[in-house]
Design a protein around this motif. Structure first.
Motif, short mmCIF file in Angstrom:
data_model
loop_
_atom_site.label_atom_id
_atom_site.label_comp_id
_atom_site.label_asym_id
_atom_site.label_seq_id
_atom_site.Cartn_x
_atom_site.Cartn_y
_atom_site.Cartn_z
N ILE A 581 0.85 -1.20 0.00
CA ILE A 581 0.00 0.00 0.00
C ILE A 581 0.88 1.25 0.00
O ILE A 581 0.64 2.20 -0.75
CB ILE A 581 -0.95 -0.01 1.22
N ALA A 582 1.94 1.22 0.81
CA ALA A 582 2.85 2.38 0.88
C ALA A 582 3.50 2.63 -0.47
O ALA A 582 3.60 3.78 -0.92
CB ALA A 582 3.91 2.14 1.96
N GLU A 583 3.93 1.55 -1.15
CA GLU A 583 4.57 1.74 -2.45
C GLU A 583 3.62 2.33 -3.48
O GLU A 583 3.97 3.21 -4.25
CB GLU A 583 5.12 0.40 -2.95
N VAL A 584 2.38 1.83 -3.46
CA VAL A 584 1.39 2.36 -4.40
C VAL A 584 1.12 3.84 -4.09
O VAL A 584 1.06 4.67 -5.00
CB VAL A 584 0.09 1.54 -4.32
N ALA A 585 1.01 4.16 -2.82
CA ALA A 585 0.75 5.55 -2.44
C ALA A 585 1.87 6.45 -2.94
O ALA A 585 1.64 7.56 -3.42
CB ALA A 585 0.60 5.67 -0.93
N GLU A 586 3.10 5.95 -2.84
CA GLU A 586 4.24 6.75 -3.31
C GLU A 586 4.25 6.86 -4.82
O GLU A 586 4.41 7.94 -5.39
CB GLU A 586 5.55 6.10 -2.85
N LYS A 587 4.03 5.73 -5.47
CA LYS A 587 4.10 5.69 -6.94
C LYS A 587 3.10 6.67 -7.56
O LYS A 587 3.41 7.34 -8.54
CB LYS A 587 3.82 4.27 -7.42
N ILE A 601 -7.30 1.50 5.46
CA ILE A 601 -6.45 2.60 5.01
C ILE A 601 -7.07 3.23 3.77
O ILE A 601 -7.47 2.54 2.83
CB ILE A 601 -5.03 2.09 4.71
N ASP A 602 -7.16 4.53 3.80
CA ASP A 602 -7.79 5.29 2.73
C ASP A 602 -6.71 6.09 1.99
O ASP A 602 -5.93 6.80 2.62
CB ASP A 602 -8.82 6.25 3.36
N LEU A 603 -6.66 5.93 0.68
CA LEU A 603 -5.73 6.71 -0.14
C LEU A 603 -6.56 7.80 -0.81
O LEU A 603 -7.38 7.51 -1.69
CB LEU A 603 -5.05 5.81 -1.17
N LEU A 604 -6.35 9.04 -0.40
CA LEU A 604 -7.22 10.12 -0.86
C LEU A 604 -6.54 11.01 -1.89
O LEU A 604 -5.33 11.24 -1.83
CB LEU A 604 -7.64 10.98 0.33
N GLY A 605 -7.37 11.53 -2.81
CA GLY A 605 -6.87 12.50 -3.79
C GLY A 605 -6.34 11.85 -5.06
O GLY A 605 -5.45 12.38 -5.72
N VAL A 606 -6.93 10.70 -5.42
CA VAL A 606 -6.44 9.97 -6.60
C VAL A 606 -7.18 10.45 -7.85
O VAL A 606 -8.40 10.62 -7.84
CB VAL A 606 -6.69 8.46 -6.40
N LYS A 607 -6.43 10.65 -8.91
CA LYS A 607 -7.03 11.06 -10.18
C LYS A 607 -7.78 9.90 -10.80
O LYS A 607 -7.35 8.75 -10.73
CB LYS A 607 -5.95 11.56 -11.13
#
Lengths: 811, 109
Positions: A581-587, A601-607
């Motif tokens: 998840i961390a790698e994807v968030a960084e990428k 875990i929520d990843l916010l602000g994705v296009k």
């Protein structure tokens, strides 16, 4: 070429006008706003409620910083315009910025009038006008005790009430022998004074302030009669005067304010004035309603729309002090030629007076019960001749007694009567919005019509209109009804779907004679759900009827980006999964990574265009953090580690989540499993909660921790894990089959009743049948992220079409 | 007047939309149930919601953020809300190519 519009003054009047311009002609202007205060546009009327502790500074912001950015407004906060050059059509700020204009709006408001007496410049002597004054009062209250408010008018009393709330000892100094003499007659004023004294306010009437005494800081106020009042803080609230300094230097015609005609034009071409700084037909207003009316006219004028000019306003006042209802409108003192209808009830503390001259209502004062005020104010504004019928019309229904908040009074209101005085919203406009948009709450009405958006004083009336329109019982029923496209309710529609074997929305709308051929944003998703529930195999999913989140399988955010929540069963993850998840968030440069309330875990602000690639890289199932579906099963540690745990709550949670993930439900469903009665997973505020006890499980339903908190009901106690699965599945299916679309279990259990639900699941046979039907639906579900990644037609919908140049746009 | 090829009609499913940026402006092209195409600026006048993600009912689209209803024929926001969205004319040729008619200075209209 866009025209350059410059607004000087970031207050309520000017920004209201700009808001209207943006609505009427969003592309017509390049807009620049100057505001002397370092804040975005806020609701000055509510400063008294900030002081009173009812609102925070944040609550009173009308348009936040994002609004300026989103509308491409160049906003110079904390900059006062100090020079206006009408010959060259430009303005210059105190920080040296020069901006040219095609059209200029002056909305510089007014300045508090500071008494020109010795000592007025001492520390601790302030006005009550802006956020800074409010902050000073709050700071002062921490160190000092004694406050003196000079001025017993509307503003002074609101300031005094706020200071009382800050635990200061407050004395109000007033030059007249009774309070609010510009709005109230003596009787009403005396009643007000008694009430405020009861609240702890002290009054020094018929006192003329001569001098503020003290060294550097104020220590007292000295009066003409020689007496003295101690003070650590002095608030001057004796009045306001239009702020015309900027116009003065520029050859613009002034009187008391900036003189404008019915279209808010000054004598200088392309320069307009609105709000408290403007003087129209000899009147400079200091209340909000006229400013809005002016702003509306000016917006239309600037956008080139035809409109009748501004005709001036009849104003009315309400005092915003909690526990005190005061209304005043029009003429309030008896004079030769006027006759009054008066009611005074000293038991209830109610006083009402309506003045009539030559058959017309010319003014009114009310204390203690203002529920008739909008009806009477309408008579004042329209000037309707009521000769011979004065008593029946004025007294009306319930005028004599205390009619409660917005009850009977609302029904007798006509459609063109104003409910919200600040924003000029009529009863008819609210009723129309309720009916057409299916509104069911005061908040929705506020968002939709602006009613109660400013001072909030009319909220009870708005609620009354809502109740009247939908009927008290129907306020909930109508909410869950289908929509404005049909008169049929949920049960009738579902019965038709089943009995006539309807399998597409189109068929339903055709056969049941919908009055909008393709439905609306309310019924389309509802029908798609009902059809899928009734005919899981035959009904083909209608993506175009899904709300954006369920179509894109991500949660849309206010800026059009999305949030991604992968499934983390039971809230249990692993180092490998976290790394991924961390790698994807960084990428993908995810702007925010946040833990949700449901142990994920929520990843916010994705296009949008990044979504499929991210899902591919994550290689995890969708957590459905966006859908009307099972969201998450929250668990506590349970017997695996916890010394109190009686059962393995983690395994139970993971198993439940795996069983019901992806299932379409009427509304979102949250579950939790606690390993012992300490209930650390908060299972009793979930739609379905499981609590382990020694030797078994307790099953709870209908809990909610959101808008309307509801503790769940204990329905069943079972012994084995198999029984937990059987009951949970049967419960879920019964909910799917009988609830209205968008009806949470907490609302549903209250509507249908616990006994009915218990009865529906009371034999093994019934439970098994429900379980068989839920399994049929569950077997058809696929992980949506995977499906989109693997299906090119679905995936292409996440890409924009190739960008194009346009010669014309390049100009 | 410019005629800009922006898509093929087959790229837009019925009752859905695709977006295209033309000269810096994001435009949403919708296909109605009749097969007819409509193009509007992809920005709700209320809070800039992406209209392309809204539910399409006949020639109206509902903004996904706060459910404002917009008429795609004239761009007008439906009561009780108020406002206007810029609309563009669209043409489809016999090969199914979709053209946007970009009027000179149409943005300041």
């Amino acid at each position: 070429m866009k025209r350059k519009l410059v607004l000087v003054g970031n207050g309520m009047a000017g920004v209201w006008c700009v808001e209207h311009i943006l609505k009427l002609a969003p592309q017509q202007f390049d807009i620049t706003i100057f505001g002397a205060e370092p804040h975005p546009n806020y609701n000055r009327i509510l400063l008294s409620s900030v002081l009173a502790g009812d609102s925070s500074m944040k609550d009173i912001v009308l348009n936040d910083w994002d609004w300026y950015r989103d509308n491409n407004i160049a906003f110079h906060a904390g900059q006062a315009v100090t020079k206006l050059d009408t010959a060259n059509k430009q303005v210059v700020s105190d920080k040296g910025i020069t901006v040219a204009y095609d059209e200029l709006i002056l909305a510089t408001g007014s300045l508090p009038f500071m008494l020109p007496i010795p000592g007025a410049d001492k520390e601790g002597v302030i006005a009550f006008r802006d956020i800074k004054d409010c902050e000073t009062m709050m700071e002062t209250a921490k160190q000092y005790k004694k406050a003196v408010v000079i001025g017993g008018g509307l503003l002074g009393l609101e300031a005094a009430r706020g200071l009382l709330n800050l635990n200061m000892e407050v004395s109000v100094v007033h030059i007249n022998n009774y309070l609010m003499e510009r709005q109230l007659d003596e009787t009403a004023s005396r009643m007000l004074q008694v009430e405020l004294e009861r609240q702890g306010m002290k009054f020094l009437l018929e006192k003329q302030t001569e001098q503020i005494v003290g060294k550097k800081r104020v220590t007292g106020v000295k009066f003409k009669d020689g007496s003295l009042a101690e003070a650590d803080l002095v608030v001057m609230a004796v009045g306001i005067r239009p702020n015309v300094a900027l116009a003065k230097e520029s050859g613009i015609e002034l009187n008391r304010g900036i003189v404008v005609n019915d279209y808010l034009q000054t004598n200088v071409p392309n320069v307009y004035a609105v709000g408290e700084c403007a003087e129209h037909r000899g009147v400079a207003y200091g209340l909000v309603a006229p400013l809005y009316e002016q702003g509306d006219v000016l917006a239309k004028k600037l956008c080139g729309l035809e409109c009748e000019g501004y005709q001036g306003s009849v104003t009315s006042t309400k005092l915003k002090v909690s526990g005190v209802d005061v209304f005043s409108g029009g003429q309030y003192n008896d004079e030769p030629g006027t006759r009054a209808i008066k009611i005074q009830d000293e038991f209830e503390g109610i006083y009402k007076k309506v003045l009539v001259r030559e058959g017309k209502v010319v003014g009114a004062v009310m204390f203690g019960d203002t529920s008739d005020s909008s009806r009477i104010f309408k008579l004042i504004r329209t000037g309707e001749d009521i000769s011979g019928r004065e008593k029946e019309i004025v007294l009306g229904e319930g005028f004599g007694g205390k009619s409660g908040s917005g009850g009977a009074g609302v029904e007798s209101m006509s459609d063109d009567e104003i409910v919200c005085g600040c924003n000029g919203v009529t009863k008819g406009a609210i009723v129309k919005a309720i009916q057409e948009k299916g509104l069911t709450s005061v908040e929705e009405i506020k968002a939709c019509t602006n009613a109660s958006r400013s001072c909030g004083g009319c909220k009870p009336l708005v609620a009354g209109v809502l109740n009247c329109t939908l009927g008290e019982d129907a306020v909930t029923a109508a909410k869950e009804g289908v929509c404005g496209c049909t008169t049929l309710d949920r049960d009738e529609v579902v019965a038709a779907i089943r009995s006539m074997h309807l399998t597409t929305s189109k068929e339903v709308m055709h056969v049941l004679e919908w009055n909008n051929p393709e439905g609306c944003s309310k019924c389309r998703p509802a029908l798609n759900y009902y059809l899928g529930m009734a005919w899981p195999v035959e009904h083909a999913e209608e993506r175009e009827s899904r709300f954006v989140n369920e179509r894109n399988h991500a949660n849309i955010q206010k800026d059009g980006t999305y949030s991604v929540i992968p499934r983390i069963y039971g809230g249990v993850t692993s180092p490998q999964e976290l790394k991924k998840i961390a790698e994807v968030a960084e990428k993908y440069d995810v702007p925010m990574v946040k833990f949700t309330g449901g142990q994920r875990i929520d990843l916010l602000g994705v296009k949008k265009e990044d979504l499929p690639r991210m899902w591919e890289d994550l290689d995890m199932p969708s957590g459905y953090g966006y859908g009307k579906a099972l969201r998450t099963v929250k668990t506590c540690v349970g017997s695996t580690f916890c010394r109190f745990g009686t059962q393995d709550s983690i395994s139970m949670g993971i198993e439940l989540e795996k069983r019901f993930e992806r299932l379409n439900t009427p509304a979102k469903v949250k579950m939790a499993v606690s390993g012992c009665p300490r209930n650390c997973a908060e299972a009793t505020i979930k739609d379905f909660g499981v609590v382990a006890i020694d030797g078994g499980w307790e099953l709870y339903i209908g809990g909610n921790g959101g808008v309307r908190v509801r503790a769940s009901d204990l329905m069943w106690k079972v012994k084995t894990e198999e029984e937990v699965f059987e009951y949970s599945a049967a419960f879920m299916q019964y909910y799917r089959e009988s609830a209205k679309w968008n009806e949470r279990t907490s609302e549903w259990v209250q509507r249908v009743g616990l006994d009915i639900i218990r009865e529906a699941l009371d034999t093994e046979e019934k439970r098994k049948a429900l379980v068989a039907r839920i399994d049929e639906a569950l077997n058809l579900m696929k992980d949506p992220w995977k499906e989109i990644i693997e299906t090119p037609e679905l995936r292409s919908m996440f890409e924009a079409l190739p960008e194009k140049e346009a010669a014309a746009a390049a100009e | 007047m410019e005629r800009i090829m922006v898509a093929r009609a087959s790229e837009i499913p019925a009752l859905r939309s695709r977006t295209v940026t033309v000269g810096g402006m994001e435009i949403a092209i919708f296909k109605l149930s009749s097969g007819e195409l409509r193009a509007i600026e992809n920005r709700c006048p209320h809070k800039n919601g992406k209209l392309s993600e809204g539910i399409v009912c006949d020639h109206h689209v509902f903004c996904p953020l706060h459910d404002w209803k917009i008429n795609m024929k004239d761009g007008l926001v439906q009561a009780p809300d108020e406002g206007c969205v810029t609309t563009f004319s669209v043409e489809v040729d016999e090969e199914g190519k979709v053209y946007l008619l970009w009027e000179k200075g149409s943005l300041s209209a």
